[in-house]
Write an enzyme that holds these catalytic residues in place. Sequence first.
Site, PDB file in Angstrom:
ATOM      1  N   ARG A  24      -4.977 -12.610  -4.856  1.00 33.22           N
ATOM      2  CA  ARG A  24      -6.310 -12.729  -4.231  1.00 33.22           C
ATOM      3  C   ARG A  24      -7.006 -14.015  -4.636  1.00 33.22           C
ATOM      4  O   ARG A  24      -7.652 -14.665  -3.811  1.00 33.22           O
ATOM      5  CB  ARG A  24      -7.171 -11.515  -4.568  1.00 33.22           C
ATOM      6  CG  ARG A  24      -6.626 -10.224  -3.947  1.00 33.22           C
ATOM      7  CD  ARG A  24      -7.362  -9.003  -4.434  1.00 33.22           C
ATOM      8  NE  ARG A  24      -7.210  -8.909  -5.882  1.00 33.22           N
ATOM      9  CZ  ARG A  24      -8.043  -8.294  -6.709  1.00 33.22           C
ATOM     10  NH1 ARG A  24      -9.106  -7.683  -6.225  1.00 33.22           N
ATOM     11  NH2 ARG A  24      -7.820  -8.250  -7.994  1.00 33.22           N
ATOM     12  N   ASN A  42      -7.149  -5.799  -2.340  1.00 35.60           N
ATOM     13  CA  ASN A  42      -5.994  -4.945  -2.579  1.00 35.60           C
ATOM     14  C   ASN A  42      -6.182  -3.630  -1.838  1.00 35.60           C
ATOM     15  O   ASN A  42      -7.296  -3.114  -1.759  1.00 35.60           O
ATOM     16  CB  ASN A  42      -5.851  -4.624  -4.076  1.00 35.60           C
ATOM     17  CG  ASN A  42      -5.385  -5.810  -4.896  1.00 35.60           C
ATOM     18  OD1 ASN A  42      -4.776  -6.741  -4.385  1.00 35.60           O
ATOM     19  ND2 ASN A  42      -5.671  -5.772  -6.180  1.00 35.60           N
TER      20      ASN A  42
END
Length: 95
Positions: A24, A42
Amino acid sequence: MVGSETSIRRIVRVRGRVQGVGFRMDAAAAASRLGVAGTVHNLWDGTVEADVEGPPEAVGAMIEQLRAGPPSARVDGVDVRREPPRGAESFRITG
């Protein structure tokens, strides 16, 4: 500016070893560099989902970055879905 600067949006789901490996953060850095907006987070099933919006070339480059991921990740597959742009103005990690 060229007329191809219209905004597009893609929802990208990335499968593989993509959680707990800086995926990320890598996506957020790439988004900043490429000038795209949206989110990355996620999902409960171990995948990462990115919602990417911006000029077509920049979104395409972002999808390629997501296909590669950071060196610590292993991308096994990527699914891309087209969606109408929402007018996002920044890129955030949301979960």
